[in-house]
Each structure stands twice: as C-alpha cells, then as structure tokens.
Design an enzyme around this catalytic site. Sequence first.
Site, PDB file in Angstrom:
ATOM      1  N   GLU A   1       0.801  -1.239   0.236  1.00  0.00           N
ATOM      2  CA  GLU A   1       0.108  -0.047   0.030  1.00  0.00           C
ATOM      3  C   GLU A   1       0.883   1.367   0.044  1.00  0.00           C
ATOM      4  O   GLU A   1       0.717   2.096  -0.905  1.00  0.00           O
ATOM      5  CB  GLU A   1      -0.767   0.023   1.367  1.00  0.00           C
ATOM      6  CG  GLU A   1      -1.989   1.035   1.379  1.00  0.00           C
ATOM      7  CD  GLU A   1      -2.320   1.285   2.981  1.00  0.00           C
ATOM      8  OE1 GLU A   1      -2.414   0.256   3.552  1.00  0.00           O
ATOM      9  OE2 GLU A   1      -2.664   2.286   3.148  1.00  0.00           O
TER      10      GLU A   1
ATOM     11  N   ASP B   1       0.606   3.534  -3.004  1.00  0.00           N
ATOM     12  CA  ASP B   1       0.459   5.116  -3.003  1.00  0.00           C
ATOM     13  C   ASP B   1       1.166   6.159  -3.742  1.00  0.00           C
ATOM     14  O   ASP B   1       0.852   7.235  -4.246  1.00  0.00           O
ATOM     15  CB  ASP B   1       0.390   5.375  -1.289  1.00  0.00           C
ATOM     16  CG  ASP B   1       0.138   6.737  -1.067  1.00  0.00           C
ATOM     17  OD1 ASP B   1      -0.849   7.359  -0.977  1.00  0.00           O
ATOM     18  OD2 ASP B   1       1.224   7.448  -0.466  1.00  0.00           O
TER      19      ASP B   1
ATOM     20  N   ASN C   1      -7.488   0.955   0.509  1.00  0.00           N
ATOM     21  CA  ASN C   1      -5.817   0.375   0.969  1.00  0.00           C
ATOM     22  C   ASN C   1      -5.706  -0.592   0.041  1.00  0.00           C
ATOM     23  O   ASN C   1      -4.500  -0.668  -0.411  1.00  0.00           O
ATOM     24  CB  ASN C   1      -5.804  -0.003   2.384  1.00  0.00           C
ATOM     25  CG  ASN C   1      -5.954   1.289   3.316  1.00  0.00           C
ATOM     26  OD1 ASN C   1      -5.942   2.508   2.823  1.00  0.00           O
ATOM     27  ND2 ASN C   1      -6.137   0.965   4.665  1.00  0.00           N
TER      28      ASN C   1
ATOM     29  N   GLU D   1      -4.582   0.911  -3.621  1.00  0.00           N
ATOM     30  CA  GLU D   1      -3.173   1.179  -3.585  1.00  0.00           C
ATOM     31  C   GLU D   1      -2.251  -0.155  -3.446  1.00  0.00           C
ATOM     32  O   GLU D   1      -1.278   0.022  -4.001  1.00  0.00           O
ATOM     33  CB  GLU D   1      -3.070   2.017  -2.280  1.00  0.00           C
ATOM     34  CG  GLU D   1      -3.761   3.349  -2.275  1.00  0.00           C
ATOM     35  CD  GLU D   1      -3.806   4.173  -1.244  1.00  0.00           C
ATOM     36  OE1 GLU D   1      -3.351   5.541  -1.537  1.00  0.00           O
ATOM     37  OE2 GLU D   1      -3.415   3.780  -0.034  1.00  0.00           O
TER      38      GLU D   1
END
Lengths: 250, 250
Positions: free
Chosen positions: A61, A65, A129, A132
């Site tokens: 994640e 991101d 999440n 990502e």
Amino acid sequence: MKFLRRLYNYYFSPHRNFVTSLSSILGFVPANLSLYRLAFSHKSFSQTQPTSGARNNERLEYLGDAVLGTIVAEYLFKKYPNRDEGFLTKMRSKIVKRKSLNEIADQMGLDVFLIQNGVDMVSNSMLGNALEALIGAIYIDIGYKGTRKYVVKRILRSYMDIRLLETYDDNYKSQLLEWCQKNSKPISYKVLSKFKFDNRDRFRICVLVEEQVMATAEDFSKKAAEQLASKEALSLLVSNRKPSPHKAER
Amino acid sequence: MKFLRRLYNYYFSPHRNFVTSLSSILGFVPANLSLYRLAFSHKSFSQTQPTSGARNNERLEYLGDAVLGTIVAEYLFKKYPNRDEGFLTKMRSKIVKRKSLNEIADQMGLDVFLIQNGVDMVSNSMLGNALEALIGAIYIDIGYKGTRKYVVKRILRSYMDIRLLETYDDNYKSQLLEWCQKNSKPISYKVLSKFKFDNRDRFRICVLVEEQVMATAEDFSKKAAEQLASKEALSLLVSNRKPSPHKAER
C-alpha cells in the site's frame, strides 16, 4: 520467463479461478500471484494467523500510494500544459483522496478478493488501501510503464470524470473564507461544546460572519464540523438568505 | 533521434558551456535543453520578464517531487524487505525532507545554474525546489528508469548516509512521548504565554512529566517550542538528571 509464468498461471495453475477473476480486473494475466494475494491480505487477518508471519498488504500500500501519486501527477502535467502547479496539486489531491479510492475499489469489486483472503467485514478504508496495494503489486509485477497504462485506462478513464473534478470543490471552509475576503466580512469559528458520544470526542461548533452566527454543526472532529457549518453558511450567504433564528441562537 | 540531439548538444550546440556543466551533474548528455533551462527558472525572475510568459520551474518541481517520492519509496521497499510500512514512511520523509534537499542541491552546485538564469540571491528553498524541478526535467527527458538510476546513484548513494538516517530522529516530541509511554509517566504540554516579538506571535510553553515542569522553551510556533522543550526534557530524563520523582501515593 514472465511470459511462460503467465501462460502457466492462466492455463495450468491450481489457482485458475483467482487468476481469471484477477485478469479481468487487470486487463492482463499476472505473473507473480503471491504478490497479488499479499495485496488483498489485510492486517486484521494476518495478525491472527501466526503462520503468515504477520505479512499483510501495508508495505504494498505504501509503495502503491507513491506510484499512483506519480502517475496521476504526470497525467495531469501532460493533460494541462498551461495550468500552474497550484491547480495541478489541487486536482491531484481530488483524484487520489481516500474517499474516491474507496469508491473506485468498491466499484471494481475488490471486496470479493478481500473476503476470499479471510476478511470478514470489509470496511471502506480497507477497499481503498487494497486498491493502493494492488497498484503496488502491479508495479512490481510489470514495472512503471505498464502500471501507468493500467492506472490511466482502468482507473482514471474508467472511474473518474476529470473535467467534472476541475470545477468540483468540496473544501467549503476555504470557499467560505474566500467569499468573506472578497466581500470584506470578518469571519470566525467557535467551539460551542465538546462532549462524548459513542465513547468518542464530538464537537459542536459555529461559524460567525460579521459576528453573527451563520450556522452550527457537529461532528467527531473540529475540522469536519467546520466543513459542515461552512457549507450551510455558504449556501445562505450566496443565496442571500438569513440563518433561521432557532439555528442562530444555539 | 534523441541520440542525435544529444550528440548535437554536446559538440555543436551554441550553449555548449551549459551542456558541459549540466552533463557533469547528470552523468549523461541532456537531449531537451529548454526543459533543463526551465528547471532553473525561478518565479521571482520569470515574473519580471513578460516575454518569458511567466514560465518558471514550479510545474517541473511538482512533477519531480512526485517522481522523487516514488523512487525513494521503491528504493527503501527493496532495501528493507522485512521492515513495516511505518518504518519505510518515516525513512522516506527523512530523505525527501526540505532541509536535506536544500543541502544536497547546494553541494551539487545548483546555485550556479540559478544565477546563470537570472536569480540574484539564491535562497536555500530555491535550491531544493530547483533539485526537484531538475528531477522532473530528467524524468521527461529520459523516462522513469533512467531517472531512478540517476537518483539512486547521484543523490541517494552520493549524498545520503541511509544507515545513519535509520537511527537519526529529530522529532524529540515523539521520542519523549514514546519514552513516557514506556515508563508509564503521564506527560502534557502547556502554553505559558503568547506574545508579540518582531511583530510575530511567539509562544512560551512548558512540558510536564508526572505533573512536574521538566523544561520550558519559546519559539515562533507552538510546535517548534514543543520540540525544543522536549529535547531538553529528554536529555534530562535519559541521563536521569531529573529531580527524583516523588510520587503521590494513590
């Protein structure tokens, strides 16, 4: 080698169901399956499974991101060659904000993958999440260019209305501040009370324009309450209406 | 085509001096010169030059900031396969923080390029911004892989001591909070006074551990003052120089 692995995954892997449903989301056949499985492993599950070595999707994640942020930054940079970096930064944060990601992941059906990986109750934030983390997994699996193609085609073009986002502004506090500045009206916010609700702090605040209470609102954070009150105050001010007296006196 | 452009730039361009000094910083010959020139164009200059159409390095800085963030995120992700995302996030922000970037850009000698582009007084933040813009320019010029190679080799490995950063922590407030949690000691901060100094707000605050004042400090922001006081309190507590806590019987 990766090609052969993909071929194997698609036709002969014992996890063919997973590969098929994943491929329909990705638009390509994944090579490194364990990576994608990790992307859908939530910490709530991995912590109760000592055998999994507390491996969960948080590292992916973190990577996803960053990768998503860069891809969106580049996409906007090229789409708007004449806009300044203030506009680009604002647009980017509208696109990658938590709420959008949660909704997109929901529409993509990522909940199914989370449930297959042992999650009982899928929350909104788990979905964002996981999206990502999925982008992180794709990045390791197929590199930057492929991930960029995936994000632009399967996320930005499929789920986002970029033109609409240009004019969309949900920061009501900053809109209100701007309006007040333009119209030379002093504005302030005041916390009316702080109390416990559901064992959490809850705030009741009001917004005053020219020292007159325009709106009150409450929420679990001062920031959220200020947004709510600002939204109401804005709609009153712009339409030139007065706050209803029972609201103002609270 | 890019190869021919590089060849031309290096041997025949009228801006050969610029190309030579830039190449020594980049480690390769740039193809798109105007891009690099833009990377060193500060807004203070472009605003006074109507002919430049207010073109400055802010857009490239926005892009470079994102690209750098992703490259560092990936570098740490691979360097520390067994560390959690909390550690990786902290390490990343230590690496890409403004102060480090300013210093690196200074050591690289980017001030020379800014001065050549018309900047009179080069400030620290201009340097860091120019470094980010340079990374944005490199990204457009040679793509993600090449930029990653550049950043890892010429920035991370040349100017950063990653191992040292692992243990370096200048967030004294969080260190103090951690220490107090570990030792089960209640801690709080209190604003003692707020006053004007040099026409700016200045705060005097104190930190209390077990309801006893451990240190006081002042600065132009509460946050900065808290850091100063926390640093002093920490050094007292860790070296056990604090007055022996006389505990109230409970």
